[in-house]
Write a protein that holds these residues in place. Structure first.
Motif, mmCIF file in Angstrom:
data_model
loop_
_atom_site.group_PDB
_atom_site.id
_atom_site.type_symbol
_atom_site.label_atom_id
_atom_site.label_comp_id
_atom_site.label_asym_id
_atom_site.label_seq_id
_atom_site.Cartn_x
_atom_site.Cartn_y
_atom_site.Cartn_z
ATOM 1 N N ILE A 37 0.810 -1.309 -0.079
ATOM 2 C CA ILE A 37 -0.183 0.007 -0.028
ATOM 3 C C ILE A 37 0.898 1.276 -0.041
ATOM 4 O O ILE A 37 0.253 2.454 -0.652
ATOM 5 N N ALA A 38 2.147 1.224 0.543
ATOM 6 C CA ALA A 38 2.826 2.380 0.563
ATOM 7 C C ALA A 38 3.411 2.662 -1.030
ATOM 8 O O ALA A 38 3.451 3.857 -1.502
ATOM 9 N N HIS A 39 3.497 1.473 -1.771
ATOM 10 C CA HIS A 39 4.087 1.686 -3.156
ATOM 11 C C HIS A 39 2.833 2.358 -3.725
ATOM 12 O O HIS A 39 2.888 3.369 -4.653
ATOM 13 N N HIS A 40 1.680 1.908 -3.506
ATOM 14 C CA HIS A 40 0.485 2.282 -4.138
ATOM 15 C C HIS A 40 0.378 3.738 -3.760
ATOM 16 O O HIS A 40 -0.248 4.449 -4.640
ATOM 17 N N ALA A 41 0.555 4.282 -2.461
ATOM 18 C CA ALA A 41 0.413 5.674 -2.259
ATOM 19 C C ALA A 41 1.519 6.593 -2.926
ATOM 20 O O ALA A 41 1.419 7.846 -2.750
ATOM 21 N N GLY A 42 2.656 5.868 -3.497
ATOM 22 C CA GLY A 42 3.317 6.766 -4.236
ATOM 23 C C GLY A 42 4.931 6.669 -3.670
ATOM 24 O O GLY A 42 5.860 7.360 -4.563
ATOM 25 N N ILE A 43 5.402 5.980 -2.876
ATOM 26 C CA ILE A 43 6.706 5.586 -2.451
ATOM 27 C C ILE A 43 7.062 4.615 -3.100
ATOM 28 O O ILE A 43 7.178 3.332 -2.861
#
Length: 266
Positions: A171-177
């Motif tokens: 979900i962190a990757h999905h958020a843009g990280i």
């Protein structure tokens, strides 16, 4: 003759009493060590749950559920930190505990802040610091000789922590990280989960509801894995969260069973 018997028995009775007292005194100490291990593992789980929930909350995905999970995780910290502090037995553990508390304070400081890549990265770093520090403390107090039930229970509980960690990175990757290191950590956690699931599958050969839990995990995991490892393509965070929750439910059922199996019968 009776005097001689009494004189002979008295030291033996004293020896038996001392031995019994020693055994009774050691038993709570052993239970206390396991209590500390459980507290450290609970913090590992809570650190990942809180971090994961921060991202879901800030992305407004199942907002109420994410807030509740964050609150539950913070309550887990408040409950388990005193247990770890009471169990410190070396300077090294004391230093690790200070590091854990510092990381926890950092985590709490960021949680109320709105999402940004910087804040999100700090959440991940703090949660990983807590995860590693708690892991160190758990290993320091781990009983030297554990039975089969304790071993498989440990595997199941680690699976639960890994699922939260995997979902956090997803979900962190999905958020843009979009950090390559985060992708590496996610893939490593996926591989560790698969190794753990193989141990569970090999251990579990019971008919009935328990085997259904294992079969359900084995059926659902390949689907969830494709979502987790497909983070660089179109993401489906609601589906991923639902799949993760289902896996957690099945593992929690296994955890409950093995906790009962490991409980001594009167």
């Amino acid at each position: 003759m009776s005097i001689l018997i009494r004189k002979t028995l008295s030291p033996l009775v004293l020896l038996c009493c001392c031995t019994l007292c020693l055994f009774v005194a050691q038993a709570p100490a052993e239970d206390g060590e396991q209590h500390i291990v459980n507290a450290a593992c609970d913090l590992q789980y809570a650190s990942q749950k809180i971090a994961k929930s921060y991202f879901y909350k800030e992305l407004d995905i199942r907002y109420e559920s994410a807030v509740r999970h964050m609150q539950d995780g913070l309550a887990d910290f408040d409950r388990n930190i005193p247990i770890l502090q009471q169990g410190i037995k070396s300077k090294e553990e004391e230093s690790i505990m200070k590091f854990l508390l510092s990381s926890y304070e950092q985590l709490k400081e960021i949680l109320p802040k709105p999402y940004s890549n910087e804040n999100g990265s700090m959440i991940i770093d703090a949660s990983e610091s807590i995860f590693e520090a708690a892991d160190f403390l758990a290993k320091e107090h781990l009983p030297k000789d554990s039975g089969t039930e304790e071993q498989i229970l440990s595997v199941i509980q680690r699976q639960l922590r890994l699922l939260e960690r995997i979902n956090k990175y997803y979900i962190a990757h999905h958020a843009g990280i979009e950090s390559s290191n985060n992708v590496i950590q996610l893939k490593q956690s996926v591989n560790e989960f698969e190794a753990g699931q193989q141990k569970i599958t090999e251990h579990e050969n019971h008919p009935g509801s328990l085997q259904k839990n294992v079969d359900s995990i084995n059926k659902l995991w390949p689907i969830a894995k494709d979502f987790y490892l497909g983070i660089q393509s179109r993401a489906q965070p609601v589906i991923v969260l639902a799949a993760t929750d289902k896996l957690i439910d099945e593992l929690t059922a296994l955890e409950k069973h093995h906790k009962q199996q490991g409980t001594p019968k009167n």
